[in-house]
Design a protein around this motif. Structure first.
Motif, PDB file in Angstrom:
ATOM      1  N   GLU A  97      57.135  54.475  34.340  1.00 17.17           N
ATOM      2  CA  GLU A  97      56.960  54.115  35.739  1.00 17.17           C
ATOM      3  C   GLU A  97      56.030  52.912  35.878  1.00 17.17           C
ATOM      4  O   GLU A  97      55.183  52.660  35.021  1.00 17.17           O
ATOM      5  CB  GLU A  97      56.364  55.295  36.528  1.00 17.17           C
ATOM      6  N   LYS A  98      56.195  52.176  36.974  1.00 24.16           N
ATOM      7  CA  LYS A  98      55.360  50.996  37.211  1.00 24.16           C
ATOM      8  C   LYS A  98      53.881  51.362  37.239  1.00 24.16           C
ATOM      9  O   LYS A  98      53.033  50.592  36.772  1.00 24.16           O
ATOM     10  CB  LYS A  98      55.766  50.373  38.552  1.00 24.16           C
ATOM     11  N   SER A  99      53.541  52.526  37.746  1.00 27.06           N
ATOM     12  CA  SER A  99      52.138  52.940  37.831  1.00 27.06           C
ATOM     13  C   SER A  99      51.507  53.058  36.446  1.00 27.06           C
ATOM     14  O   SER A  99      50.294  52.873  36.283  1.00 27.06           O
ATOM     15  CB  SER A  99      52.024  54.283  38.562  1.00 27.06           C
ATOM     16  N   ASP A 102      50.102  49.774  35.525  1.00 31.13           N
ATOM     17  CA  ASP A 102      48.893  49.457  36.285  1.00 31.13           C
ATOM     18  C   ASP A 102      47.653  50.019  35.601  1.00 31.13           C
ATOM     19  O   ASP A 102      46.573  49.437  35.666  1.00 31.13           O
ATOM     20  CB  ASP A 102      48.990  50.034  37.699  1.00 31.13           C
ATOM     21  N   ARG A 103      47.826  51.158  34.946  1.00 30.17           N
ATOM     22  CA  ARG A 103      46.684  51.817  34.290  1.00 30.17           C
ATOM     23  C   ARG A 103      46.418  51.274  32.894  1.00 30.17           C
ATOM     24  O   ARG A 103      45.289  51.250  32.425  1.00 30.17           O
ATOM     25  CB  ARG A 103      46.931  53.328  34.197  1.00 30.17           C
ATOM     26  N   TYR A 340      47.435  52.969  45.989  1.00 32.74           N
ATOM     27  CA  TYR A 340      47.649  52.763  44.557  1.00 32.74           C
ATOM     28  C   TYR A 340      46.619  53.506  43.722  1.00 32.74           C
ATOM     29  O   TYR A 340      46.785  53.676  42.522  1.00 32.74           O
ATOM     30  CB  TYR A 340      47.603  51.266  44.221  1.00 32.74           C
ATOM     31  N   ASN A 341      45.534  53.924  44.367  1.00 32.16           N
ATOM     32  CA  ASN A 341      44.540  54.746  43.676  1.00 32.16           C
ATOM     33  C   ASN A 341      44.084  55.849  44.627  1.00 32.16           C
ATOM     34  O   ASN A 341      44.482  55.892  45.796  1.00 32.16           O
ATOM     35  CB  ASN A 341      43.357  53.895  43.198  1.00 32.16           C
ATOM     36  N   TYR A 381      56.901  53.120  42.911  1.00 33.12           N
ATOM     37  CA  TYR A 381      55.830  54.101  43.074  1.00 33.12           C
ATOM     38  C   TYR A 381      56.385  55.277  43.870  1.00 33.12           C
ATOM     39  O   TYR A 381      57.264  55.112  44.722  1.00 33.12           O
ATOM     40  CB  TYR A 381      54.633  53.491  43.809  1.00 33.12           C
TER      41      TYR A 381
END
Length: 553
Positions: A97-99, A102-103, A340-341, A381
């Motif tokens: 996943e895109k998330s 991000d991490r 997003y967070n 997301y």
């Protein structure tokens, strides 16, 4: 680790059989030595002496031939298998996943995904096979030694703790240092990647020297760790192959010589030669076993995170069995809250209808959540159940790949891969004809620009499209989006870098699509671009309100 596949187990069993055959041949020579010295020479058995010498010559040839053939087929296999695993790791990451990205540090992911797994596969198939065969051969040789002379055979048992315990202590230190190297290498790759990504800023700020020095300092730190690892490896080798082996060879030879001197054990000179030769094989096998244990630890630490990626589950697994995307009436956000967070929400109870066959405009200040809406529609997301619907179906029940197949998002910038304009256009639609491409370029007001290029549509765009201006890339993004042929379009600031004349033409082009039944959802800072929109909503503090077309943004 997901490594023990059926074909690898079969390959390792074959390796064990080949190595066992090779090692079995090496056990014949020490026996022949003793027989020639104690029996054939005193008995003047010239025929048997000649036969023994012939065997001495043929055995190395046979082992070399077997080893060469084995190496050829093994290296070919492990290269293929290693590349398969590297591709599987890359595949697992691409479908996350895109998330997840991000991490995670993207350059660190690149470092691990690019790491060849050939070395580990070779270790697993070949070296571990030798490890198991070495255990077997060591046990057989110990049995032979006890048969030739029980006292001298029993003496070899003392070799095991003397060799093992110091190596185990060294191994713990090597394990710790290798983990440090892996962590430091990831940091170095990050620094190197940052330099090339920010090369313009570095040049303008005259940071070249400082950044290169930073890389050098980190390299020096890693070099120091590798020096320590090398020293520990050397100490391990000296202890086993040097000190312990030489010590026990001398003890065994001395004990055997004393037994022959006093003549009470029946030990003969030829037998002692055989004992010493077999002891050499025994020590070599024990040392190889210990070294392989050390190497196994090193390999596992080195590849642990790499192979952990084989366990990753991504969108393919999580979206399996979900329903295809079909739009009959509208996409609707219903009191949607998203961030997003965990500390900050971008959308705060957003409710907005996006009707099929209509052009819906969305405006708002930067950071208000406009682009976030597109990320949610494309399922980059996830949102809580019951907050976004496609008609009456919760978006979480819809297959994300089906959504991305049938909705096209056109951004203000597009990433261009190395190659020509045509190569990049055909990435989005490989079967596109020249006529399809021409229409897409006309739509995006790009045909005139392409006609000025030295090789037209077959002109190279340069790395990441660096040879094109911002406006040209923006129009190419539009052409690529139109070329896909989807009837649901998400436009993310597609006119931000364009002059008013081109913007006005594009607005007319998109208006014509809306009149043909296309669903257009458009983010823009300019109300002029949205003059043909059926409705315009303004996002403020994550909430939407319909906006008058005459008011300022």
């Amino acid at each position: 680790m997901k490594l023990m596949t059926k074909d690898i187990r079969q390959r390792r069993r074959a390796s064990i059989a080949v190595f066992a055959s090779i090692q079995a041949l090496t056990l014949v020579s020490p026996y022949l030595m003793g027989a020639i010295i104690d029996d054939y020479i005193p008995g003047r058995k010239t025929g048997k002496i000649a036969a023994g010498i012939l065997f001495f010559v043929l055995i190395p040839f046979a082992t070399i031939l077997l080893q060469t053939l084995y190496n050829y087929f093994t290296i070919k296999y492990v290269r293929q298998k290693g590349n398969e695993y590297a591709l599987q790791i890359m595949e697992r990451l691409v479908y996350k996943e895109k998330s997840y990205f991000d991490r995670e540090n993207s350059l660190e992911l690149l470092s691990y995904a690019s790491k060849e797994t050939v070395g580990y596969i070779n270790f697993y198939v070949a070296e571990l096979s030798q490890y198991y065969v070495s255990i077997l051969i060591a046990a057989i040789v110990f049995g032979i030694l006890c048969f030739l002379h029980p006292a001298l055979g029993g003496l070899q048992l003392l070799y095991l703790p003397l060799a093992y315990f110091p190596v185990r202590l060294i191994m713990r230190n090597v394990d710790r240092e290798i983990q440090s190297v892996v962590a430091e290498n990831a940091k170095i790759n990050q620094v190197k990647g940052d330099i090339f990504q920010a090369i313009e800023f570095i040049k303008l700020s005259r940071l070249e020297k400082r950044k290169l020095e930073e890389v050098n300092q980190k390299n020096q730190s890693v070099n120091g760790i590798w020096g320590k690892i090398s020293a520990l490896d050397t100490l391990c080798g000296i202890w086993t192959s040097g000190f312990a082996t030489v010590l026990f060879t001398g003890l065994t030879f001395g004990a055997g010589a004393m037994l022959i001197l006093f003549g009470e054990s029946g030990l003969q000179v030829g037998q002692l030669v055989s004992v010493i030769s077999y002891c050499g094989i025994f020590y070599a096998k024990v040392n190889f076993i210990l070294q392989t244990v050390v190497d196994k630890k090193k390999k596992e630490n080195e590849y642990r995170k790499v192979f952990a990626y084989l366990e990753l589950e991504g969108e393919r697994e999580k979206e399996k069995g979900k329903k295809p995307f079909e739009l009959a009436e509208k996409i609707q956000f219903r009191n949607c809250t998203f961030g997003y967070n965990e500390t900050e929400n971008i959308l705060q109870g957003l409710t907005i209808p996006l009707e099929k066959g209509k052009w819906t405009g969305i405006v708002g200040a930067s950071g208000s959540g406009k682009s976030t809406m597109f990320d949610i529609i494309m399922k980059l997301y996830n949102v809580p159940d019951g907050e976004v619907y496609v008609d009456d179906l919760d978006i979480n029940q819809i297959d994300c790949f089906s959504i991305r197949d049938r909705i096209t998002k056109i951004s203000q910038e597009v990433f261009l891969f190395p190659g020509t304009l045509e190569d990049n256009l055909k990435l989005v639609r490989p079967d596109a004809t020249e006529e399809d491409i021409r229409r897409a370029l006309d739509f995006a007001c790009l045909s005139e620009y392409v006609s000025t290029l030295p090789e037209g549509i077959r002109t190279d765009v340069g790395e990441a499209g660096k040879l094109m201006s911002g406006g040209e890339k923006q129009r190419l993004s539009i052409a690529m989006g139109i070329l896909r042929g989807n009837k649901v379009l998400l436009l993310d600031e597609v006119s931000s870098n364009l002059d008013p004349k081109v913007e006005d033409i594009l607005a007319e082009h998109f208006h014509s699509l809306a009149e043909q039944g296309y669903t257009i959802i458009s983010i823009s800072h300019r109300m002029e671009f949205l003059k043909y929109a059926d409705a315009v909503y303004e996002i403020k503090k994550g909430q939407a309100a319909e906006k008058s077309r005459t008011s300022a943004i």
